[in-house]
Enzyme design. Structure first.
Site, PDB file in Angstrom:
ATOM      1  N   HIS A  70      35.527  40.031  60.435  1.00 32.55           N
ATOM      2  CA  HIS A  70      37.046  40.481  60.732  1.00 32.55           C
ATOM      3  C   HIS A  70      37.232  40.539  62.160  1.00 32.55           C
ATOM      4  O   HIS A  70      36.418  40.594  63.026  1.00 32.55           O
ATOM      5  CB  HIS A  70      37.044  42.019  60.167  1.00 32.55           C
ATOM      6  CG  HIS A  70      36.110  42.898  60.727  1.00 32.55           C
ATOM      7  ND1 HIS A  70      34.644  42.923  60.519  1.00 32.55           N
ATOM      8  CD2 HIS A  70      36.293  43.637  61.836  1.00 32.55           C
ATOM      9  CE1 HIS A  70      34.034  43.861  61.477  1.00 32.55           C
ATOM     10  NE2 HIS A  70      34.987  44.202  62.360  1.00 32.55           N
ATOM     11  N   HIS A 150      38.822  39.112  68.902  1.00 33.22           N
ATOM     12  CA  HIS A 150      37.477  38.333  68.536  1.00 33.22           C
ATOM     13  C   HIS A 150      36.995  38.746  67.257  1.00 33.22           C
ATOM     14  O   HIS A 150      37.448  39.693  66.528  1.00 33.22           O
ATOM     15  CB  HIS A 150      36.441  38.617  69.685  1.00 33.22           C
ATOM     16  CG  HIS A 150      35.978  39.937  69.462  1.00 33.22           C
ATOM     17  ND1 HIS A 150      36.482  41.046  70.129  1.00 33.22           N
ATOM     18  CD2 HIS A 150      34.934  40.374  68.916  1.00 33.22           C
ATOM     19  CE1 HIS A 150      36.064  42.397  69.483  1.00 33.22           C
ATOM     20  NE2 HIS A 150      34.942  41.767  68.837  1.00 33.22           N
TER      21      HIS A 150
HETATM   22  P1  A2P Z   1      34.000  44.512  66.772  1.00 30.64           P
HETATM   23  O1  A2P Z   1      35.331  44.674  66.676  1.00 30.64           O
HETATM   24  O2  A2P Z   1      33.461  44.054  68.231  1.00 30.64           O
HETATM   25  O3  A2P Z   1      32.976  43.665  65.826  1.00 30.64           O
HETATM   26  P2  A2P Z   1      30.499  50.167  63.937  1.00 30.64           P
HETATM   27  O4  A2P Z   1      29.961  49.472  62.874  1.00 30.64           O
HETATM   28  O5  A2P Z   1      29.944  50.027  65.087  1.00 30.64           O
HETATM   29  O6  A2P Z   1      31.205  51.354  63.558  1.00 30.64           O
HETATM   30  O7  A2P Z   1      31.824  49.223  64.432  1.00 30.64           O
HETATM   31  C1  A2P Z   1      32.747  48.855  63.055  1.00 30.64           C
HETATM   32  C2  A2P Z   1      33.740  47.832  63.709  1.00 30.64           C
HETATM   33  O8  A2P Z   1      34.604  48.399  64.863  1.00 30.64           O
HETATM   34  C3  A2P Z   1      33.026  46.630  64.481  1.00 30.64           C
HETATM   35  O9  A2P Z   1      33.960  45.375  64.170  1.00 30.64           O
HETATM   36  C4  A2P Z   1      33.270  46.872  65.847  1.00 30.64           C
HETATM   37  O10 A2P Z   1      33.418  45.854  66.999  1.00 30.64           O
HETATM   38  C5  A2P Z   1      34.446  47.713  66.141  1.00 30.64           C
HETATM   39  N1  A2P Z   1      34.309  48.880  67.140  1.00 30.64           N
HETATM   40  C6  A2P Z   1      33.328  49.757  67.017  1.00 30.64           C
HETATM   41  N2  A2P Z   1      33.658  50.647  68.280  1.00 30.64           N
HETATM   42  C7  A2P Z   1      34.589  50.056  68.841  1.00 30.64           C
HETATM   43  C8  A2P Z   1      35.397  50.359  70.026  1.00 30.64           C
HETATM   44  N3  A2P Z   1      35.168  51.536  70.587  1.00 30.64           N
HETATM   45  N4  A2P Z   1      36.446  49.698  70.138  1.00 30.64           N
HETATM   46  C9  A2P Z   1      36.848  48.763  69.386  1.00 30.64           C
HETATM   47  N5  A2P Z   1      36.177  48.398  68.471  1.00 30.64           N
HETATM   48  C10 A2P Z   1      35.003  48.956  67.988  1.00 30.64           C
END
Ligand code: A2P
Length: 219
Positions: A70, A150
């Site tokens: 995603h 991304h």
């Molecule tokens: P990304 O969008 O780069 O893939 P997690 O499993 O660590 O809780 O993360 C769930 C999703 O949310 C992942 O897709 C992750 O990164 C994104 N994510 C986690 N923390 C943040 C943040 N502080 N800001 C933006 N996106 C985040």
């Protein structure tokens, strides 16, 4: 009638349709395999912290991949993060919820921490992009809106997924300062560039379109 409050998700994102996801995972796999076999890559392994260049298997090194591919638009942590309620209430977000969107992938990148696909958001998609998404992680720099967009493809064992967007901004920052990657060959007919510190970018010869659904992930 009982009034029920909307539940705010862990994050909002454009989620890849199943066959698109399989396809992109395969592309990521082939990219790592081809990159790992390139002489130019084997010569520039320092940043990956491996002594013996024959020992680095990129497919093993990037040990983790997200369960659902995603492109995150807003991370909310179920409403705990500032601005998540406001985001969830936005007219555009409500209108777009569960709607289909085509995302455009312009390049693939890898660093010693992450592997990702750079997404170029359309004007319509930028409406769903938080104004502070870039400032949030790099407060001192200025980026065009949507620069952080991304899809995380995989990460090293000890790396959080959120690092992928930060790595992408680092790369864009290098490009902004006029640093041109060293052109070190082609993969999939696209130009492969090396930018020091183990940062690589493959600009795809044609943007890859992927079908997605905008929605929330509740975990
Ligand atoms: P990304 O969008 O780069 O893939 P997690 O499993 O660590 O809780 O993360 C769930 C999703 O949310 C992942 O897709 C992750 O990164 C994104 N994510 C986690 N923390 C943040 C943040 N502080 N800001 C933006 N996106 C985040």
């Amino acid at each position: 009638p009982t009034l029920e409050k909307d539940i705010i998700p862990l994050y909002f994102a454009w989620f890849l349709a199943k066959h698109e996801e399989d396809n992109l995972r395969k592309t990521a796999h082939d990219f790592l395999e081809q990159l790992g076999n390139l002489k130019a890559f084997k010569k520039r392994l320092q940043a990956f912290g491996v002594e013996d260049k024959h020992k680095l298997d990129l497919l093993k090194y990037f040990a983790k991949a997200p369960n659902i591919l995603h492109c995150t638009s807003k991370y909310c942590d179920y409403g705990k993060l500032p601005g998540s309620e406001e985001y969830a209430q936005q007219e555009g977000v409500k209108r777009s919820y569960s709607k289909g969107f085509t995302l455009h992938i312009s390049s693939l990148f890898i660093t010693p921490r992450t592997v990702g696909a750079q997404v170029e958001l359309t004007e319509e998609q930028l409406f769903l992009w938080p104004a502070d998404a870039e400032k949030e992680v790099m407060p001192k720099d200025t980026f065009p809106r949507g620069s952080r967009a991304h899809i995380t493809l995989s990460t090293a064992a000890d790396t959080q997924d959120v690092q992928t967007g930060i790595d992408l901004l680092e790369l864009i920052k290098l490009q902004q300062t006029g640093k041109e990657g060293e052109n070190v060959g082609e993969i999939f007919g696209g130009k492969l560039s090396y930018y020091d510190n183990g940062i690589w970018m493959l600009v795809l010869p044609r943007k890859k379109e992927v079908k997605t659904i905008f929605s929330g992930y509740y975990g």
